[in-house]
Design a protein around this motif. Structure first.
Motif, PDB file in Angstrom:
ATOM      1  N   LEU A 150      -3.698  30.593  60.289  1.00 45.01           N
ATOM      2  CA  LEU A 150      -4.978  30.602  59.580  1.00 45.01           C
ATOM      3  C   LEU A 150      -5.704  31.943  59.722  1.00 45.01           C
ATOM      4  O   LEU A 150      -6.907  32.035  59.485  1.00 45.01           O
ATOM      5  CB  LEU A 150      -5.866  29.471  60.108  1.00 45.01           C
ATOM      6  N   SER A 178      -7.018  21.863  59.282  1.00 47.31           N
ATOM      7  CA  SER A 178      -6.284  22.920  58.567  1.00 47.31           C
ATOM      8  C   SER A 178      -4.786  22.972  58.888  1.00 47.31           C
ATOM      9  O   SER A 178      -3.986  23.255  57.982  1.00 47.31           O
ATOM     10  CB  SER A 178      -6.918  24.282  58.860  1.00 47.31           C
ATOM     11  N   GLN A 181      -2.741  21.282  56.399  1.00 47.60           N
ATOM     12  CA  GLN A 181      -2.544  21.999  55.132  1.00 47.60           C
ATOM     13  C   GLN A 181      -1.491  23.087  55.276  1.00 47.60           C
ATOM     14  O   GLN A 181      -0.678  23.305  54.376  1.00 47.60           O
ATOM     15  CB  GLN A 181      -3.880  22.603  54.672  1.00 47.60           C
ATOM     16  N   ILE A 182      -1.518  23.782  56.432  1.00 48.48           N
ATOM     17  CA  ILE A 182      -0.486  24.800  56.681  1.00 48.48           C
ATOM     18  C   ILE A 182       0.904  24.146  56.621  1.00 48.48           C
ATOM     19  O   ILE A 182       1.822  24.635  55.961  1.00 48.48           O
ATOM     20  CB  ILE A 182      -0.697  25.473  58.062  1.00 48.48           C
ATOM     21  N   MET A 185       1.928  23.300  53.077  1.00 50.49           N
ATOM     22  CA  MET A 185       2.310  24.500  52.311  1.00 50.49           C
ATOM     23  C   MET A 185       3.660  25.034  52.771  1.00 50.49           C
ATOM     24  O   MET A 185       4.456  25.504  51.963  1.00 50.49           O
ATOM     25  CB  MET A 185       1.228  25.580  52.432  1.00 50.49           C
ATOM     26  N   GLN A 216     -13.017  15.092  59.921  1.00 52.22           N
ATOM     27  CA  GLN A 216     -13.128  16.117  58.903  1.00 52.22           C
ATOM     28  C   GLN A 216     -12.265  15.744  57.702  1.00 52.22           C
ATOM     29  O   GLN A 216     -11.281  15.019  57.846  1.00 52.22           O
ATOM     30  CB  GLN A 216     -12.614  17.444  59.510  1.00 52.22           C
ATOM     31  N   GLU A 218     -10.533  18.120  54.782  1.00 52.95           N
ATOM     32  CA  GLU A 218     -10.370  19.428  54.159  1.00 52.95           C
ATOM     33  C   GLU A 218      -9.632  19.255  52.856  1.00 52.95           C
ATOM     34  O   GLU A 218      -8.782  18.372  52.715  1.00 52.95           O
ATOM     35  CB  GLU A 218      -9.587  20.371  55.077  1.00 52.95           C
ATOM     36  N   PHE A 256     -15.364  32.847  57.059  1.00 48.25           N
ATOM     37  CA  PHE A 256     -14.311  32.151  57.800  1.00 48.25           C
ATOM     38  C   PHE A 256     -13.102  33.066  57.790  1.00 48.25           C
ATOM     39  O   PHE A 256     -12.852  33.750  56.791  1.00 48.25           O
ATOM     40  CB  PHE A 256     -13.937  30.811  57.136  1.00 48.25           C
ATOM     41  N   PHE A 258     -10.112  32.364  57.422  1.00 50.46           N
ATOM     42  CA  PHE A 258      -9.023  31.897  56.545  1.00 50.46           C
ATOM     43  C   PHE A 258      -9.401  31.850  55.069  1.00 50.46           C
ATOM     44  O   PHE A 258      -8.608  31.423  54.240  1.00 50.46           O
ATOM     45  CB  PHE A 258      -8.544  30.510  57.015  1.00 50.46           C
ATOM     46  N   THR A 259     -10.631  32.249  54.740  1.00 56.74           N
ATOM     47  CA  THR A 259     -11.021  32.314  53.327  1.00 56.74           C
ATOM     48  C   THR A 259     -11.692  33.647  53.020  1.00 56.74           C
ATOM     49  O   THR A 259     -12.361  34.222  53.871  1.00 56.74           O
ATOM     50  CB  THR A 259     -11.992  31.167  52.958  1.00 56.74           C
ATOM     51  N   GLY A 280     -18.454  24.074  54.320  1.00 54.66           N
ATOM     52  CA  GLY A 280     -18.025  25.441  54.111  1.00 54.66           C
ATOM     53  C   GLY A 280     -16.812  25.451  53.200  1.00 54.66           C
ATOM     54  O   GLY A 280     -16.052  24.488  53.157  1.00 54.66           O
ATOM     55  N   ALA A 281     -16.650  26.561  52.468  1.00 52.60           N
ATOM     56  CA  ALA A 281     -15.547  26.613  51.506  1.00 52.60           C
ATOM     57  C   ALA A 281     -15.177  28.067  51.240  1.00 52.60           C
ATOM     58  O   ALA A 281     -15.791  28.996  51.783  1.00 52.60           O
ATOM     59  CB  ALA A 281     -15.953  25.919  50.204  1.00 52.60           C
ATOM     60  N   ALA A 303     -10.281  26.240  49.231  1.00 51.05           N
ATOM     61  CA  ALA A 303     -10.290  25.193  50.247  1.00 51.05           C
ATOM     62  C   ALA A 303     -11.730  24.911  50.642  1.00 51.05           C
ATOM     63  O   ALA A 303     -12.604  25.754  50.449  1.00 51.05           O
ATOM     64  CB  ALA A 303      -9.489  25.621  51.474  1.00 51.05           C
ATOM     65  N   PHE A 304     -11.946  23.731  51.134  1.00 53.19           N
ATOM     66  CA  PHE A 304     -13.223  23.488  51.817  1.00 53.19           C
ATOM     67  C   PHE A 304     -13.013  22.498  52.946  1.00 53.19           C
ATOM     68  O   PHE A 304     -11.975  21.813  53.023  1.00 53.19           O
ATOM     69  CB  PHE A 304     -14.333  23.041  50.849  1.00 53.19           C
ATOM     70  N   GLY A 305     -13.980  22.494  53.853  1.00 50.62           N
ATOM     71  CA  GLY A 305     -13.923  21.549  54.961  1.00 50.62           C
ATOM     72  C   GLY A 305     -15.273  20.891  55.126  1.00 50.62           C
ATOM     73  O   GLY A 305     -16.304  21.563  55.123  1.00 50.62           O
TER      74      GLY A 305
HETATM   75  C1  2NL Z   1     -16.387  23.927  57.767  1.00 41.35           C
HETATM   76  C2  2NL Z   1     -15.573  24.871  57.002  1.00 41.35           C
HETATM   77  C3  2NL Z   1     -13.525  25.164  55.910  1.00 41.35           C
HETATM   78  C4  2NL Z   1     -11.342  25.631  55.117  1.00 41.35           C
HETATM   79  C5  2NL Z   1     -12.183  24.911  55.908  1.00 41.35           C
HETATM   80  C6  2NL Z   1      -8.968  26.126  54.850  1.00 41.35           C
HETATM   81  C7  2NL Z   1      -7.712  25.665  55.118  1.00 41.35           C
HETATM   82  C8  2NL Z   1      -6.628  26.460  54.797  1.00 41.35           C
HETATM   83  C9  2NL Z   1      -6.806  27.655  54.197  1.00 41.35           C
HETATM   84  C10 2NL Z   1      -8.077  28.066  53.955  1.00 41.35           C
HETATM   85 CL1  2NL Z   1      -5.072  25.916  55.134  1.00 41.35          CL
HETATM   86  N1  2NL Z   1      -9.142  27.308  54.275  1.00 41.35           N
HETATM   87  N2  2NL Z   1     -10.000  25.353  55.182  1.00 41.35           N
HETATM   88  C11 2NL Z   1     -11.855  26.632  54.297  1.00 41.35           C
HETATM   89  C12 2NL Z   1     -13.207  26.878  54.314  1.00 41.35           C
HETATM   90  C13 2NL Z   1     -14.048  26.148  55.123  1.00 41.35           C
HETATM   91  O1  2NL Z   1     -14.318  24.394  56.721  1.00 41.35           O
HETATM   92  O2  2NL Z   1     -17.442  24.260  58.195  1.00 41.35           O
HETATM   93  N3  2NL Z   1     -15.927  22.713  57.959  1.00 41.35           N
HETATM   94  C14 2NL Z   1     -16.600  21.693  58.659  1.00 41.35           C
END
Ligand code: 2NL
Length: 335
Positions: A150, A178, A181-182, A185, A216, A218, A256, A258-259, A280-281, A303-305
């Protein structure tokens, strides 16, 4: 020779015997024994039949009729007494097995889904209808799937919040979903459209808004030609489905690992003044796509979580996250 009058006397004697005794027989076995005593092959009535040969032939027909009448009468008496005893037995059984319908019943309370499960399944169904699949994976994960893949290297400050609850040197309870998701993929070619719900762990001290165990969901969509506009549309659709029409949404910049770009998602209830942060996203960082063998020149993704507890708290006005895992029925049974 036997006179007819003599036979009549004997018949009448047997009849007296019968009528006196049949009515006092108290069970079916006694009825049967008594029946054999009269109607059996060597019974009293059969014995009378044997006398027929000693009756004057001119009177034999009359005698035969008298005896047959006696036999029928006796059979009828036994049958009637048997019926009486049968129905008495049935009456007794009915009385014995009587059910008192006024007794209070045994109360079996029905369980129901925990609020977190209800909210999780509702969010799942919103995205299932949009064409996403639900994926799940292990809660105990290795560092690679939790961090490196990530784009969070060992010395990255983001690990400070997340690098805890280690099982051994390289295995820990996942701080987010996450890694699921990895893994998806790594195993599938794009397009990928999934949501990953599940339990996560963080090094948080418990208070009204923090819990070291939380849930969570995602979302991840990777395909050719996706942009932030697609993310915005999916987010808006979700907010309107889950919270209601009329809610406003806005994005603001965030970070983040990862984004890129990363955004904070806010919503505002109709008529409300304040914006609330709900998740978050961002667009999946090209480094993350490379790590799973995708070509960032070919596909993009977003992505978002979101925290399931947070969604439930916002929607139901719950002010303390500790209630979710507190097992207090006064809370649980409200939903
Ligand atoms: C938050 C924010 C987020 C992601 C999770 C994600 C996963 C992969 C790649 C890229 Cl595999 N992004 N997940 C992206 C943005 C935000 O969570 O505050 N969550 C409670």
């Amino acid at each position: 020779m036997i006179e007819l009058t003599d036979l009549r006397a004997r018949i009448s004697h047997v009849k007296d015997d019968l009528s006196q005794q049949v009515s006092v027989l108290s069970d079916l076995d006694a009825v049967e024994a008594f029946r054999i005593e009269f109607l059996g092959r060597k019974g009293k009535i059969s014995e009378l039949f044997k006398l027929l040969g000693q009756i004057d032939p001119s009177e034999r027909a009359t005698a035969g009729k008298l005896l047959n009448d006696l036999k029928q009468e006796a059979s009828a008496l036994f049958a009637a007494r048997k019926d009486e005893l049968d129905s008495a037995a049935l009456d007794e059984q009915i009385a014995r097995e009587r059910i008192d319908l006024t007794l209070p019943g045994v109360y079996h309370p029905l369980g129901h889904k925990h609020l977190l499960t209800q909210v999780q399944q509702e969010i799942e169904s919103i995205f299932l209808r949009m064409g996403f699949d639900v994926a799940s994976g292990p809660e105990i994960e290795d560092e690679y799937h939790n961090f490196e893949a990530l784009n969070i290297p060992a010395d990255h400050p983001a690990r400070d919040d997340w690098d805890t609850f280690y099982i051994d040197d390289t295995t820990l309870l996942r701080p987010h979903t996450s890694p699921v998701q990895i893994r998806v993929m790594e195993q599938t070619k794009p397009p990928v459209r999934i949501i990953c719900p599940g339990r996560c762990y963080r090094r948080d001290t418990q208070d009204a808004t923090h819990s070291p165990v939380f849930h969570q969901i995602e979302l991840l969509w990777v395909e050719e030609g996706l942009s932030l506009a697609n993310l915005k549309y999916v987010l808006e659709l979700f907010i309107h489905e889950f919270f209601g029409e009329g809610y406003e949404m806005r994005l603001s910049g965030d970070f983040f690992p990862f984004t890129e770009p990363s955004v904070q998602v806010h919503m505002r209830a109709p008529g409300a003044k304040d914006w609330l942060e709900i998740m978050g996203a961002g667009m999946v960082d090209p480094a993350v796509l490379k790590n799973v063998g995708y070509d960032p020149e070919e596909v993009t993704g977003f992505a978002f979580g979101l925290g399931i507890e947070r969604m439930a708290m916002l929607r139901y006005g719950i002010d303390d996250i500790r209630l979710f895992l507190g097992n207090d029925l006064r809370f649980i049974t409200q939903f």
